[in-house]
Scaffold this active site. Structure first.
Site, PDB file in Angstrom:
ATOM      1  CG  ASP A  98       5.764  47.625  20.783  1.00  0.00           C
ATOM      2  OD1 ASP A  98       5.504  48.950  21.350  1.00  0.00           O
ATOM      3  OD2 ASP A  98       5.527  46.882  20.389  1.00  0.00           O
ATOM      4  CG  LEU A  99      -0.009  48.981  22.637  1.00  0.00           C
ATOM      5  CD1 LEU A  99      -1.066  48.412  23.897  1.00  0.00           C
ATOM      6  CD2 LEU A  99      -0.804  50.234  22.847  1.00  0.00           C
ATOM      7  CG  ASP A 100       0.475  50.060  18.132  1.00  0.00           C
ATOM      8  OD1 ASP A 100      -0.389  50.036  18.252  1.00  0.00           O
ATOM      9  OD2 ASP A 100       1.016  51.313  19.003  1.00  0.00           O
ATOM     10  CB  THR A 112      -2.917  48.617  16.573  1.00  0.00           C
ATOM     11  OG1 THR A 112      -2.119  48.399  17.140  1.00  0.00           O
ATOM     12  CG2 THR A 112      -3.796  48.579  17.837  1.00  0.00           C
ATOM     13  CE  LYS A 172       3.498  44.446  12.197  1.00  0.00           C
ATOM     14  NZ  LYS A 172       3.623  42.846  11.654  1.00  0.00           N
ATOM     15  CB  SER A 182       3.716  52.337  23.509  1.00  0.00           C
ATOM     16  OG  SER A 182       2.839  52.501  22.207  1.00  0.00           O
ATOM     17  CB  ALA A 183       6.442  53.861  18.709  1.00  0.00           C
ATOM     18  CG  ASN A 198      -3.875  57.530  18.981  1.00  0.00           C
ATOM     19  OD1 ASN A 198      -4.185  58.357  19.727  1.00  0.00           O
ATOM     20  ND2 ASN A 198      -3.206  56.948  17.843  1.00  0.00           N
ATOM     21  CE  LYS A 251       8.792  51.303  20.753  1.00  0.00           C
ATOM     22  NZ  LYS A 251       8.087  50.806  21.292  1.00  0.00           N
ATOM     23  CD  GLU A 263       8.565  46.900  19.983  1.00  0.00           C
ATOM     24  OE1 GLU A 263       8.656  46.651  18.823  1.00  0.00           O
ATOM     25  OE2 GLU A 263       9.017  47.786  21.208  1.00  0.00           O
ATOM     26  CG  ASP A 264       5.714  44.132  17.258  1.00  0.00           C
ATOM     27  OD1 ASP A 264       5.611  45.158  17.254  1.00  0.00           O
ATOM     28  OD2 ASP A 264       4.960  44.112  15.815  1.00  0.00           O
TER      29      ASP A 264
HETATM   30  C1  G6P Z   1       3.013  52.034  16.635  1.00  0.00           C
HETATM   31  C2  G6P Z   1       3.079  51.307  15.907  1.00  0.00           C
HETATM   32  C3  G6P Z   1       3.656  51.527  14.054  1.00  0.00           C
HETATM   33  C4  G6P Z   1       2.608  53.214  14.889  1.00  0.00           C
HETATM   34  C5  G6P Z   1       2.749  53.933  15.752  1.00  0.00           C
HETATM   35  C6  G6P Z   1       2.692  55.546  15.969  1.00  0.00           C
HETATM   36  O1  G6P Z   1       4.552  52.458  17.301  1.00  0.00           O
HETATM   37  O2  G6P Z   1       3.541  50.227  15.731  1.00  0.00           O
HETATM   38  O3  G6P Z   1       2.819  51.645  13.280  1.00  0.00           O
HETATM   39  O4  G6P Z   1       3.014  54.661  14.136  1.00  0.00           O
HETATM   40  O5  G6P Z   1       3.038  53.243  16.800  1.00  0.00           O
HETATM   41  O6  G6P Z   1       1.329  55.647  16.067  1.00  0.00           O
HETATM   42  P1  G6P Z   1       0.456  56.489  17.035  1.00  0.00           P
HETATM   43  O7  G6P Z   1      -0.524  56.282  17.345  1.00  0.00           O
HETATM   44  O8  G6P Z   1       1.086  57.738  17.384  1.00  0.00           O
HETATM   45  O9  G6P Z   1       0.083  57.326  15.279  1.00  0.00           O
HETATM   46 MG    MG Z   2       5.099  47.069  18.006  1.00  0.00          MG
END
Ligand code: G6P
Ligand code: MG
Length: 219
Positions: A8-10, A16, A44, A115-116, A119, A146, A170-171
């Site tokens: 996962d990224l964020d 972030t 998250k 990643s969800a 960005n 997810k 994942e977090d």
């Molecule tokens: C990740 C973050 C979420 C965020 C989602 C969508 O999963 O943990 O907090 O809302 O991405 O991000 P985006 O950059 O597409 O708005």
């Molecule tokens: Mg995450």
């Protein structure tokens, strides 16, 4: 045998969450909705539009906007988020991540991202990590967010490996659920009580080590 890691990224590669929080909080304030750091924890791993819905629900304002207006609100939040993430540099990698990635590659394992976030490529570029990964799947290329396993399954498919040969990291609770539904081994980062179905839980990324993960995976 193990063939790949899918991250996962964020919240795993970089933090972030604070930027997402600041951007959502500004939007909520415009709408007269109180939105706290604690509320932000619930978002998250949650997609942009689902996050907006949850914030509108908090303020009892779900019915106040048309679909077009909701799109405009989400765009406004994202414009703000994009200005905030301009500050991201390779120094913003979370503890032990660089070492873990180096070790994974040294072992000849493949490296993917699920990643969800829409960005994800921008953030990975700023971190100097884009070319380190074999493949990146972001929210633009999947239909289901997810906890649906789609993003992890797509990553495995693009890497050319079976889900059973992958470890997901994942977090978010929704993210761990996605990894398990995909049939993968799940490493979670965060408070133990949040991740009942994870195979290993680490309190922070600082504790991640390939050796320790493989010990449990191979046990
Ligand atoms: C990740 C973050 C979420 C965020 C989602 C969508 O999963 O943990 O907090 O809302 O991405 O991000 P985006 O950059 O597409 O708005
Ligand atoms: Mg995450």
């Amino acid at each position: 045998p193990l063939k790949a890691f899918i991250f996962d990224l964020d919240g795993v590669i970089t933090d972030t969450a604070e930027y997402h929080f600041l951007a959502w909080q500004a939007l909520a304030q415009d709408l007269g909705i109180t939105f706290t750091r604690e509320d932000n924890e619930e978002l998250k791993g949650v997609s942009r539009m689902d996050s907006l819905e949850k914030i509108l629900e908090l303020g009892g304002r779900t019915g106040d906007f048309t679909a077009e207006e909701k799109d405009a609100l989400a765009d406004k939040k994202n414009d703000h988020y994009l200005t905030l993430i301009q500050n991201i540099t390779p120094a913003d990698l979370l503890p032990a991540i660089k070492e873990l990635i180096t070790d994974i590659k040294a072992k000849g394992l493949k490296l993917g991202m699920a990643s969800a976030s829409k960005n994800a490529f921008t953030v990975m570029e700023s971190l100097g990590m884009k070319s380190e990964f074999d493949i990146i799947v972001d929210a633009k290329t999947v239909v289901n967010g997810k906890p649906h396993p789609e993003v992890f399954l797509r990553a495995a498919e693009m890497l050319g490996v079976e889900p059973e040969a992958c470890i997901g990291v994942e977090d978010a609770a929704a993210g761990v659920q996605a990894i398990k539904s995909a049939g993968m081994f799940a490493v979670a980062v965060g408070p133990k009580e949040s991740f009942e179905n994870a195979d290993i839980v680490y309190a922070s990324t600082a504790e991640l080590s390939l050796e320790r993960i493989l010990e449990v995976y191979n046990a």
